[in-house]
Write a protein that holds these residues in place. Sequence first.
Motif, PDB file in Angstrom:
ATOM      1  N   ASP A 296       0.917  -1.396   0.157  1.00  0.00           N
ATOM      2  CA  ASP A 296       0.449   0.183  -0.056  1.00  0.00           C
ATOM      3  C   ASP A 296       0.852   1.329  -0.440  1.00  0.00           C
ATOM      4  OD1 ASP A 296      -2.097   2.197   1.404  1.00  0.00           O
ATOM      5  OD2 ASP A 296      -3.671   0.248   0.881  1.00  0.00           O
ATOM      6  N   ASP A 297       0.771   2.022  -0.321  1.00  0.00           N
ATOM      7  CA  ASP A 297       0.931   3.622  -0.637  1.00  0.00           C
ATOM      8  C   ASP A 297       1.041   4.517   0.558  1.00  0.00           C
ATOM      9  OD1 ASP A 297      -0.743   4.072  -2.064  1.00  0.00           O
ATOM     10  OD2 ASP A 297      -0.669   5.935  -3.210  1.00  0.00           O
ATOM     11  N   HIS A 298      -0.039   4.359   1.347  1.00  0.00           N
ATOM     12  CA  HIS A 298      -0.124   5.464   2.401  1.00  0.00           C
ATOM     13  C   HIS A 298       0.390   4.699   3.872  1.00  0.00           C
ATOM     14  CE1 HIS A 298      -3.164   6.190  -0.813  1.00  0.00           C
ATOM     15  NE2 HIS A 298      -2.752   7.602  -0.659  1.00  0.00           N
ATOM     16  N   HIS A 299       1.099   5.490   4.289  1.00  0.00           N
ATOM     17  CA  HIS A 299       1.717   4.622   5.538  1.00  0.00           C
ATOM     18  C   HIS A 299       1.188   5.150   6.801  1.00  0.00           C
ATOM     19  CE1 HIS A 299       5.093   4.504   8.507  1.00  0.00           C
ATOM     20  NE2 HIS A 299       3.934   5.108   9.075  1.00  0.00           N
TER      21      HIS A 299
ATOM     22  N   ILE B  41      -0.353   1.403   6.104  1.00  0.00           N
ATOM     23  CA  ILE B  41       0.365   0.213   6.475  1.00  0.00           C
ATOM     24  C   ILE B  41       0.904   0.294   7.987  1.00  0.00           C
ATOM     25  CG2 ILE B  41       2.801  -0.552   6.431  1.00  0.00           C
ATOM     26  CD1 ILE B  41       2.667   0.967   3.706  1.00  0.00           C
TER      27      ILE B  41
ATOM     28  N   HIS C 102       6.269  -4.111   3.943  1.00  0.00           N
ATOM     29  CA  HIS C 102       5.326  -3.398   3.842  1.00  0.00           C
ATOM     30  C   HIS C 102       6.564  -3.352   2.332  1.00  0.00           C
ATOM     31  CE1 HIS C 102       7.543  -0.493   6.073  1.00  0.00           C
ATOM     32  NE2 HIS C 102       7.148   0.625   4.750  1.00  0.00           N
TER      33      HIS C 102
ATOM     34  N   SER D  31       5.518  -0.248  -1.137  1.00  0.00           N
ATOM     35  CA  SER D  31       5.129   1.263  -1.419  1.00  0.00           C
ATOM     36  C   SER D  31       4.319   1.257  -2.701  1.00  0.00           C
ATOM     37  CB  SER D  31       5.103   2.719  -1.210  1.00  0.00           C
ATOM     38  OG  SER D  31       6.106   2.332  -1.255  1.00  0.00           O
ATOM     39  N   HIS D  32       4.901   0.013  -3.338  1.00  0.00           N
ATOM     40  CA  HIS D  32       5.444  -0.103  -5.338  1.00  0.00           C
ATOM     41  C   HIS D  32       5.001  -1.106  -5.939  1.00  0.00           C
ATOM     42  CE1 HIS D  32       6.949   3.795  -4.239  1.00  0.00           C
ATOM     43  NE2 HIS D  32       6.633   4.842  -5.236  1.00  0.00           N
TER      44      HIS D  32
ATOM     45  N   CYS E   2       7.355  -4.287  -4.563  1.00  0.00           N
ATOM     46  CA  CYS E   2       7.049  -5.154  -3.882  1.00  0.00           C
ATOM     47  C   CYS E   2       7.261  -6.541  -4.230  1.00  0.00           C
ATOM     48  CB  CYS E   2       5.644  -5.469  -4.326  1.00  0.00           C
ATOM     49  SG  CYS E   2       4.812  -7.051  -4.295  1.00  0.00           S
TER      50      CYS E   2
ATOM     51  N   ASP F 141      -3.305  -3.585  -2.130  1.00  0.00           N
ATOM     52  CA  ASP F 141      -4.642  -2.379  -2.628  1.00  0.00           C
ATOM     53  C   ASP F 141      -4.182  -2.398  -4.141  1.00  0.00           C
ATOM     54  OD1 ASP F 141      -5.450  -0.170  -2.538  1.00  0.00           O
ATOM     55  OD2 ASP F 141      -3.695   0.955  -2.218  1.00  0.00           O
TER      56      ASP F 141
ATOM     57  N   LEU G 248      -1.971   2.054  -6.920  1.00  0.00           N
ATOM     58  CA  LEU G 248      -0.927   2.306  -6.506  1.00  0.00           C
ATOM     59  C   LEU G 248      -0.211   2.148  -7.481  1.00  0.00           C
ATOM     60  CD1 LEU G 248       0.576  -1.761  -5.632  1.00  0.00           C
ATOM     61  CD2 LEU G 248      -0.025  -0.449  -4.199  1.00  0.00           C
TER      62      LEU G 248
END
Length: 208
Positions: A10-13, A16, A34, A36-37, A41, A56, A59
């Motif tokens: 997921d790209d939202h801290h 996460i 985790h 974010s991209h 991943c 998510d 992304l």
Amino acid sequence: MNKIRVFVVDDHHMVIEGIRVLLQDDPDIEFSGHASHAASCMSFLEKNSPDIILLDFSLPDKNGAELCAEITQKYPTARVLGLSTFNQQSYIRSMLDHGAMGYVLKNATRQELSLAIKQVYSGNRYLSFEAAKMLREANQSKDHLPALTRREKEVLALISSGKTNPEIAGQLSVSVTTVDTHRKNLLAKFNVRNTAELIKIAAQNGLV
């Protein structure tokens, strides 16, 4: 039993961190990291083997459905659980069609998130209540959808992708007037007043 290793993409801290906090007191689950991209991943998966990937849909570098397909193809033992704020049928169906074993909304409680992870880990599918409800309603409503011609389906897809009438005309090698006629016919068939409503109902019913 061994702890279920969960990896979050997921790209939202804040999302996460929220998931990490929700899961930290569950003795059966281990937060293993985790990304974010999509790229980070896949880099993680080259060296690590989480049991569950909470993925998510939106992304920065790739949509979740495409990444899900890539993950399940390269790492068939990894089980993907879709994670999103979107409860539209098209998003849910896209994730499931690309290999996800479940779909959970980001408003899930601690109990639901834990249950979803354990269900998917056990090889079962899991859909949040809202996601399951949306799929049922979409399936029920399909009997009432208007019949579309092949060309109308093409125009609808291009409208939903944000194309203008001149752009659609150029891509389909038809006149702008023809595209405008198709657009008006689509509005009439779906009994909606404007393009925004047309796109919304098409997305809700998995037509785009």
